[in-house]
Design an enzyme around this catalytic site. Structure first.
Site, mmCIF file in Angstrom:
data_model
loop_
_atom_site.group_PDB
_atom_site.id
_atom_site.type_symbol
_atom_site.label_atom_id
_atom_site.label_comp_id
_atom_site.label_asym_id
_atom_site.label_seq_id
_atom_site.Cartn_x
_atom_site.Cartn_y
_atom_site.Cartn_z
ATOM 1 N N MET A 30 0.842 -1.198 0.000
ATOM 2 C CA MET A 30 0.000 0.000 0.000
ATOM 3 C C MET A 30 0.885 1.259 0.000
ATOM 4 O O MET A 30 0.414 2.351 0.328
ATOM 5 C CB MET A 30 -0.942 -0.005 1.209
ATOM 6 C CG MET A 30 -1.901 -1.196 1.162
ATOM 7 S SD MET A 30 -3.452 -0.908 1.995
ATOM 8 C CE MET A 30 -2.892 -0.674 3.661
ATOM 9 N N HIS A 34 9.018 1.206 3.288
ATOM 10 C CA HIS A 34 10.127 1.240 4.242
ATOM 11 C C HIS A 34 10.950 -0.028 4.040
ATOM 12 O O HIS A 34 10.658 -0.826 3.133
ATOM 13 C CB HIS A 34 9.591 1.357 5.675
ATOM 14 C CG HIS A 34 8.514 0.354 5.991
ATOM 15 N ND1 HIS A 34 8.743 -0.997 6.037
ATOM 16 C CD2 HIS A 34 7.190 0.512 6.228
ATOM 17 C CE1 HIS A 34 7.629 -1.639 6.325
ATOM 18 N NE2 HIS A 34 6.658 -0.737 6.428
ATOM 19 N N HIS A 37 9.107 -3.445 3.517
ATOM 20 C CA HIS A 37 8.634 -3.687 2.145
ATOM 21 C C HIS A 37 9.822 -4.014 1.226
ATOM 22 O O HIS A 37 9.746 -4.919 0.395
ATOM 23 C CB HIS A 37 7.976 -2.429 1.570
ATOM 24 C CG HIS A 37 6.742 -1.976 2.272
ATOM 25 N ND1 HIS A 37 6.690 -0.798 2.976
ATOM 26 C CD2 HIS A 37 5.504 -2.515 2.351
ATOM 27 C CE1 HIS A 37 5.463 -0.622 3.457
ATOM 28 N NE2 HIS A 37 4.728 -1.662 3.109
ATOM 29 N N GLN A 61 -10.294 -2.615 2.335
ATOM 30 C CA GLN A 61 -9.816 -3.258 3.557
ATOM 31 C C GLN A 61 -9.787 -2.320 4.759
ATOM 32 O O GLN A 61 -9.325 -2.703 5.836
ATOM 33 C CB GLN A 61 -8.467 -3.903 3.322
ATOM 34 C CG GLN A 61 -7.290 -2.962 3.176
ATOM 35 C CD GLN A 61 -6.043 -3.717 2.756
ATOM 36 O OE1 GLN A 61 -5.949 -4.240 1.648
ATOM 37 N NE2 GLN A 61 -5.073 -3.800 3.647
ATOM 38 N N GLY A 149 4.801 -10.378 4.203
ATOM 39 C CA GLY A 149 5.577 -10.262 5.441
ATOM 40 C C GLY A 149 4.904 -10.960 6.614
ATOM 41 O O GLY A 149 3.677 -10.948 6.742
ATOM 42 N N LYS A 151 5.013 -9.858 9.443
ATOM 43 C CA LYS A 151 4.478 -8.761 10.275
ATOM 44 C C LYS A 151 2.953 -8.871 10.342
ATOM 45 O O LYS A 151 2.344 -8.688 11.393
ATOM 46 C CB LYS A 151 4.905 -7.436 9.661
ATOM 47 C CG LYS A 151 4.018 -6.270 9.977
ATOM 48 C CD LYS A 151 4.636 -5.397 11.001
ATOM 49 C CE LYS A 151 3.778 -4.255 11.453
ATOM 50 N NZ LYS A 151 2.763 -3.782 10.573
ATOM 51 N N ASP A 152 2.333 -9.162 9.186
ATOM 52 C CA ASP A 152 0.873 -9.337 9.134
ATOM 53 C C ASP A 152 0.602 -10.839 9.111
ATOM 54 O O ASP A 152 0.217 -11.404 8.090
ATOM 55 C CB ASP A 152 0.316 -8.648 7.886
ATOM 56 C CG ASP A 152 0.615 -7.164 7.895
ATOM 57 O OD1 ASP A 152 -0.147 -6.419 8.492
ATOM 58 O OD2 ASP A 152 1.657 -6.759 7.338
ATOM 59 N N SER A 188 4.193 1.464 7.799
ATOM 60 C CA SER A 188 3.887 2.777 7.212
ATOM 61 C C SER A 188 3.172 3.643 8.238
ATOM 62 O O SER A 188 3.302 4.865 8.233
ATOM 63 C CB SER A 188 2.996 2.608 5.982
ATOM 64 O OG SER A 188 3.588 1.691 5.089
#
Ligand code: AMP
Length: 281
Positions: A30, A34, A37, A61, A149, A151-152, A188
């Site tokens: 999105m 950084h 990504h 979303q 990632g 992260k999610d 982000s």
């Protein structure tokens, strides 16, 4: 690298790429890119002939239009960062809202328990919106590999299920969380933190790391309370949930099990900014 704003020229370009038997790696984002990504982009670049990066803030979303509108957008900066990694054969796809949703997407996905717990519980419809856009991109781009990632973590689990449900011949590549030097997971949304919130935010990962060390001296339920209380003791932070779940089913764990991967997933509000993180136990 080539930049496309419309689907049709992208489809033509990808047709040529496939005709030359070149492999395609895809990194959906999105934007407000950084190092997290960029780690996905670098990995795709080394593993494929052509990398496609999408930059699209997906309205479907977001639960609230206000959150969608305040999401950071710094496209010139994103392009400059990608130019440092990608070469002329690679592609950036940056469509607008109308290009991706000329009419509302009414499809409803069902991922069983996977989309009902944690993020799915607190952000109703979020994963349906993720599945809508990712399935559109998968259809359009038809990559060999797609990069997501950890992260999610819940999103990654759901995307793997989506690929399974739709029988898509796409390999999902899981990429580790990239962190700031103080441990805060790169996001982000970190750009939206004020200085005081930014100072408090590393407590999230510091607490998760300490929790991992306490695993053998506490029951899962006790640890959940310890983590929640410790983070909530900072005035800038408010835990929305902290769950310790089975990494495949995402069902809550009440007991520690050595032969199963268990993961602690957390969502924390810092003012109006929502941060997520996770740790493997
Ligand atoms: P987003 O732009 O937030 O939709 O993220 C695009 C992709 O980058 C998703 O697969 C994220 O999981 C991944 N990503 C975001 N932040 C990080 C991070 N700190 N480390 C690794 N991957 C990340």
């Amino acid at each position: 690298m080539k930049i496309f704003y419309k689907k049709q020229p992208l489809i033509e370009e990808l047709k040529n790429i496939r005709a030359n038997s070149l492999s395609i790696g895809f990194v959906p984002t999105m934007g407000a890119l950084h190092k997290g990504h960029l780690s996905l982009v670098k990995r795709s670049f080394t593993e494929n002939d052509v990398t496609v990066v999408s930059i699209f803030v997906n309205p479907a979303q977001f639960n609230e239009r206000k959150d969608f509108e305040k999401y950071p957008r710094i496209i010139e900066n994103d392009i400059a960062l990608l130019q440092n990694i990608l070469t002329e054969k690679d592609i950036v796809f940056n469509p607008d809202e109308y290009e991706m949703y000329p009419e509302p997407d009414t499809r409803i996905f069902d991922f069983g328990t996977l989309d009902k717990v944690m993020e799915g519980k607190y952000r109703k419809g979020h994963f349906n919106g993720v599945a809508q856009i990712v399935s559109k991109f998968f259809n359009l781009i038809r990559p060999d590999k797609a990069y997501f990632g950890e992260k999610d973590f819940q999103q990654l689990t759901i995307i793997k299920k989506l690929v399974e449900q739709m029988d898509l011949p796409i390999k999902i590549v899981e990429c580790p969380i990239v962190r700031e030097t103080d441990g805060l997971a790169m996001s982000s949304r970190n750009l939206l933190l004020n200085p005081s919130q930014r100072k408090s935010a590393p407590l999230i990962f510091r607490t998760l790391s300490e929790a991992k060390n306490k695993k053998h001296s506490m029951l899962a339920g006790e640890l959940i309370k310890w983590v929640t209380d410790r983070i909530n003791s900072d005035n800038e932070l408010k835990v929305e949930y902290f769950s310790i779940v089975d990494s495949q089913t995402l069902i809550d764990t009440t007991e520690w099990e050595e032969n199963r991967k268990q993961i602690g997933c957390i969502a924390v509000w810092a003012g109006e900014v929502r941060l997520i993180d996770n740790i493997s136990f």
